[in-house]
Motif scaffolding. Structure first.
Motif, PDB file in Angstrom:
ATOM      1  N   GLY A 217      39.306  39.754  44.044  1.00  0.00           N
ATOM      2  CA  GLY A 217      39.055  39.073  42.767  1.00  0.00           C
ATOM      3  C   GLY A 217      37.675  39.423  42.229  1.00  0.00           C
ATOM      4  O   GLY A 217      37.493  39.645  41.023  1.00  0.00           O
ATOM      5  N   LEU A 218      36.708  39.524  43.132  1.00  0.00           N
ATOM      6  CA  LEU A 218      35.346  39.893  42.715  1.00  0.00           C
ATOM      7  C   LEU A 218      35.326  41.337  42.196  1.00  0.00           C
ATOM      8  O   LEU A 218      34.725  41.641  41.156  1.00  0.00           O
ATOM      9  CB  LEU A 218      34.411  39.741  43.918  1.00  0.00           C
ATOM     10  N   HIS A 219      36.017  42.212  42.914  1.00  0.00           N
ATOM     11  CA  HIS A 219      36.113  43.621  42.505  1.00  0.00           C
ATOM     12  C   HIS A 219      36.776  43.709  41.121  1.00  0.00           C
ATOM     13  O   HIS A 219      36.297  44.437  40.240  1.00  0.00           O
ATOM     14  CB  HIS A 219      36.950  44.360  43.569  1.00  0.00           C
ATOM     15  N   ALA A 220      37.842  42.948  40.925  1.00  0.00           N
ATOM     16  CA  ALA A 220      38.533  42.959  39.633  1.00  0.00           C
ATOM     17  C   ALA A 220      37.580  42.491  38.527  1.00  0.00           C
ATOM     18  O   ALA A 220      37.525  43.075  37.439  1.00  0.00           O
ATOM     19  CB  ALA A 220      39.769  42.066  39.686  1.00  0.00           C
ATOM     20  N   SER A 221      36.814  41.446  38.823  1.00  0.00           N
ATOM     21  CA  SER A 221      35.901  40.902  37.820  1.00  0.00           C
ATOM     22  C   SER A 221      34.856  41.955  37.422  1.00  0.00           C
ATOM     23  O   SER A 221      34.572  42.155  36.229  1.00  0.00           O
ATOM     24  CB  SER A 221      35.224  39.641  38.376  1.00  0.00           C
ATOM     25  N   ILE A 222      34.297  42.640  38.409  1.00  0.00           N
ATOM     26  CA  ILE A 222      33.288  43.683  38.122  1.00  0.00           C
ATOM     27  C   ILE A 222      33.907  44.761  37.235  1.00  0.00           C
ATOM     28  O   ILE A 222      33.333  45.193  36.228  1.00  0.00           O
ATOM     29  CB  ILE A 222      32.754  44.299  39.447  1.00  0.00           C
ATOM     30  N   ASN A 223      35.138  45.165  37.574  1.00  0.00           N
ATOM     31  CA  ASN A 223      35.762  46.254  36.810  1.00  0.00           C
ATOM     32  C   ASN A 223      36.231  45.804  35.420  1.00  0.00           C
ATOM     33  O   ASN A 223      36.279  46.610  34.493  1.00  0.00           O
ATOM     34  CB  ASN A 223      36.884  46.895  37.632  1.00  0.00           C
ATOM     35  N   ILE A 224      36.536  44.521  35.261  1.00  0.00           N
ATOM     36  CA  ILE A 224      36.841  44.014  33.905  1.00  0.00           C
ATOM     37  C   ILE A 224      35.566  44.065  33.063  1.00  0.00           C
ATOM     38  O   ILE A 224      35.572  44.496  31.911  1.00  0.00           O
ATOM     39  CB  ILE A 224      37.393  42.570  33.953  1.00  0.00           C
ATOM     40  N   HIS A 225      34.456  43.635  33.665  1.00  0.00           N
ATOM     41  CA  HIS A 225      33.207  43.625  32.904  1.00  0.00           C
ATOM     42  C   HIS A 225      32.806  45.014  32.431  1.00  0.00           C
ATOM     43  O   HIS A 225      32.373  45.189  31.297  1.00  0.00           O
ATOM     44  CB  HIS A 225      32.076  43.034  33.753  1.00  0.00           C
ATOM     45  N   LEU A 226      32.942  45.993  33.325  1.00  0.00           N
ATOM     46  CA  LEU A 226      32.497  47.325  32.897  1.00  0.00           C
ATOM     47  C   LEU A 226      33.436  47.893  31.834  1.00  0.00           C
ATOM     48  O   LEU A 226      33.025  48.704  31.000  1.00  0.00           O
ATOM     49  CB  LEU A 226      32.303  48.265  34.102  1.00  0.00           C
ATOM     50  N   SER A 227      34.711  47.438  31.835  1.00  0.00           N
ATOM     51  CA  SER A 227      35.644  47.899  30.792  1.00  0.00           C
ATOM     52  C   SER A 227      35.400  47.160  29.480  1.00  0.00           C
ATOM     53  O   SER A 227      35.615  47.715  28.400  1.00  0.00           O
ATOM     54  CB  SER A 227      37.096  47.649  31.212  1.00  0.00           C
ATOM     55  N   ALA A 228      34.977  45.901  29.577  1.00  0.00           N
ATOM     56  CA  ALA A 228      34.770  45.088  28.369  1.00  0.00           C
ATOM     57  C   ALA A 228      33.428  45.395  27.713  1.00  0.00           C
ATOM     58  O   ALA A 228      33.254  45.220  26.507  1.00  0.00           O
ATOM     59  CB  ALA A 228      34.842  43.608  28.722  1.00  0.00           C
ATOM     60  N   LYS A 229      32.461  45.835  28.520  1.00  0.00           N
ATOM     61  CA  LYS A 229      31.140  46.179  27.958  1.00  0.00           C
ATOM     62  C   LYS A 229      30.867  47.627  28.311  1.00  0.00           C
ATOM     63  O   LYS A 229      29.963  47.943  29.078  1.00  0.00           O
ATOM     64  CB  LYS A 229      30.079  45.246  28.518  1.00  0.00           C
ATOM     65  N   TYR A 230      31.700  48.466  27.745  1.00  0.00           N
ATOM     66  CA  TYR A 230      31.640  49.898  28.026  1.00  0.00           C
ATOM     67  C   TYR A 230      30.682  50.564  27.049  1.00  0.00           C
ATOM     68  O   TYR A 230      30.422  50.035  25.969  1.00  0.00           O
ATOM     69  CB  TYR A 230      33.052  50.479  27.866  1.00  0.00           C
ATOM     70  N   LEU A 231      30.171  51.722  27.470  1.00  0.00           N
ATOM     71  CA  LEU A 231      29.297  52.479  26.577  1.00  0.00           C
ATOM     72  C   LEU A 231      30.173  53.122  25.499  1.00  0.00           C
ATOM     73  O   LEU A 231      30.883  54.088  25.758  1.00  0.00           O
ATOM     74  CB  LEU A 231      28.577  53.555  27.392  1.00  0.00           C
ATOM     75  N   VAL A 232      30.140  52.539  24.294  1.00  0.00           N
ATOM     76  CA  VAL A 232      31.045  53.012  23.251  1.00  0.00           C
ATOM     77  C   VAL A 232      30.449  54.205  22.517  1.00  0.00           C
ATOM     78  O   VAL A 232      31.103  55.208  22.277  1.00  0.00           O
ATOM     79  CB  VAL A 232      31.372  51.869  22.259  1.00  0.00           C
ATOM     80  N   SER A 233      29.192  54.115  22.139  1.00  0.00           N
ATOM     81  CA  SER A 233      28.574  55.286  21.507  1.00  0.00           C
ATOM     82  C   SER A 233      27.045  55.201  21.526  1.00  0.00           C
ATOM     83  O   SER A 233      26.475  54.116  21.716  1.00  0.00           O
ATOM     84  CB  SER A 233      29.065  55.445  20.069  1.00  0.00           C
TER      85      SER A 233
END
Ligand code: FAD
Length: 433
Positions: A217-233
């Motif tokens: 669950g912790l791993h999932a949370s970390i990976n959701i965060h990096l997908s939600a606050k991704y380097l867009v440009s």
């Protein structure tokens, strides 16, 4: 949509919909305003500790891994004078009475503790206060699910260093996750040396399943965060923060959690996030009498009083949740259960040490914080000390139930990460619609 999860959360009676509604409407907005308050914003952490397991990969050179230092003027005056409890006792005695942090087999653990306790029982009667303090330190160490820091480190302003995409990946990141899952999580007997599949989890006992689900669950949370606050440009425009824009990346999210991309495992990992959320929610509920009496001291009376009101308010809301996780069904069954609990604790302590091996400073910061937060939740749930806590206990007992400031900050911020992940998940669902 694969991320529209259905049914109840594994090993809990509660449904996904209930948690979504409760979190997104009631908890998430309250936590957002609580976590910007000075008491919760500054976290003291040692990011320079050497990795105890392998030679460091070297400091990560990726720009977004850097942790911005804290300006001394920003730190509230009341926190500058903070004296952690451990400093009252000399360092030698701490190491002497700290249990071995290596993962060792359960019988060995029980035997060693008996020997040490025997020695301590004879010395405590001498009424030597220093011995008493050592004994108490030993006793406290038995409750801790994380390794205590000997060097308390420096303050980090969490608002200056939000958890988001950093670019940390490849061999270094994989070594951490492999070491956590393959060497420090419980595994089904005779399972091949691979990442565990969800179909294998049900063959394990509840306690071992819970351990795996919490980490996943912790791993999932970390990976959701990096997908939600991704380097867009990256642009040279004033409208971008430092020339960089962060935002959700649906493709990234899909590649990490869709059944097609994960051999069918992704939705189960997302469900584990909900399991962890319920576990930490229950810990907060159980520690409510304690947390309601905390001072939340930063040296600014008005601000501290507002913080106490805000904490009390969120704890009231948590109390109203209808289906809390039931920790009382875990570790029941005499000496075997106690041995399992000790093994559980040692595995978790090892994971807390692995965090010093994370090769990206920002990931290490949030990894350490979230592991300390989860360790604090486990201590509240399973040490037994919070089972009988009432505000009327005398000073001796109150000292026994002491939570360090950093534990409280990690507990609430760690829970804040999970709450935000569940909120972000809803946004991904909307984007997919
Ligand atoms: P990884 O996420 O590295 O996963 C490795 C393997 O684990 C997968 O192949 C899969 O088999 C399995 N797995 C994946 N997810 C789960 C799950 N939820 N449950 C069970 N098994 C799973 N990167 C950032 O950009 N920002 C951060 O803040 C950040 N923080 C990190 C903190 C820590 C402590 C660690 C160890 C890493 C962090 N990372 C961060 C890196 C990030 O988690 C990934 O490791 C990286 O993006 C590479 O991803 P990957 O697709 O190769 O798979």
């Amino acid at each position: 949509c694969f991320c529209k999860l259905k049914g109840s959360i594994d090993d809990c009676s509660c449904s996904i919909d209930t948690v979504d509604h409760f979190n997104n409407m009631k908890i998430y907005p309250r936590l957002q305003s609580l976590l910007i308050r000075p008491y919760f914003r500054f976290y003291r952490v040692n990011l320079k500790k050497e990795c105890p397991f392998w030679v460091d990969d070297g400091t990560c050179a990726i720009r977004y891994c850097h942790v911005q230092p804290c300006h001394d003027d920003d730190i509230p005056s009341g926190l500058k004078g903070e004296i952690p409890q451990l400093l009252h006792v000399n360092e030698d005695s701490i190491d002497k009475y700290r249990p071995d942090t290596q993962v060792i087999n359960c019988e060995q653990t029980a035997k060693d503790h008996d020997k040490e306790l025997g020695y301590l029982n004879t010395t405590i009667s001498s009424e030597n206060y220093k011995e008493f303090e050592r004994w108490q330190l030993y006793d406290d160490a038995q409750d801790n699910f994380c390794v205590e820091e000997t060097n308390i480190g420096e303050y980090v302003d969490l608002l200056l260093n939000p958890e988001r995409f950093t670019g940390y990946k490849g061999a270094s990141a994989h070594r951490i996750w492999r070491s956590i899952y393959l060497e420090n999580c419980f595994r089904p007997d005779n399972s091949p040396n691979n990442f565990i599949q969800s179909s294998q989890i049900n063959g394990m006992c509840l306690e071992k399943r819970a351990f795996y689900r919490a980490i996943s669950g912790l791993h999932a949370s970390i990976n959701i965060h990096l997908s939600a606050k991704y380097l867009v440009s990256i642009k040279n425009s004033m409208s971008f923060h430092n020339g960089v824009e962060w935002g959700p990346n649906l493709e990234e999210f899909h590649s990490r959690f869709s059944p097609e991309a994960t051999g069918g495992e992704g939705p189960g990992w997302l469900k584990n996030l909900y399991f962890l959320y319920l576990l930490e929610l229950r810990a907060l509920n159980k520690a409510t009498p304690y947390l309601e009496r905390e001072e939340y001291y930063t040296g600014n009376d008005e601000n501290d009083s507002e913080t106490r009101v805000a904490v009390k308010n969120i704890l009231e809301v948590i109390k109203s949740f209808p289906e809390h996780f039931d920790e009382s069904v875990m570790f029941n069954g005499g000496s075997q259960a106690q041995l399992l609990k000790e093994e559980f604790r040692q595995h978790f302590r090892n994971i807390s040490r692995i965090m010093d091996c994370v090769g990206c400073e920002k990931c290490k910061l949030w990894g350490k914080l979230q592991i300390q937060g989860l360790g604090t939740a486990l201590k509240i749930l399973f040490s037994g000390k919070f089972d009988q806590w009432t505000p009327t206990l005398n000073n001796f007992n109150r000292k026994h139930f002491y939570l360090e400031r950093s534990e409280i900050v990690a507990l609430i911020n760690g829970f804040g990460r999970l709450s935000e992940s569940i909120f972000e998940l809803e946004k991904f669902r909307e984007m997919m619609r």
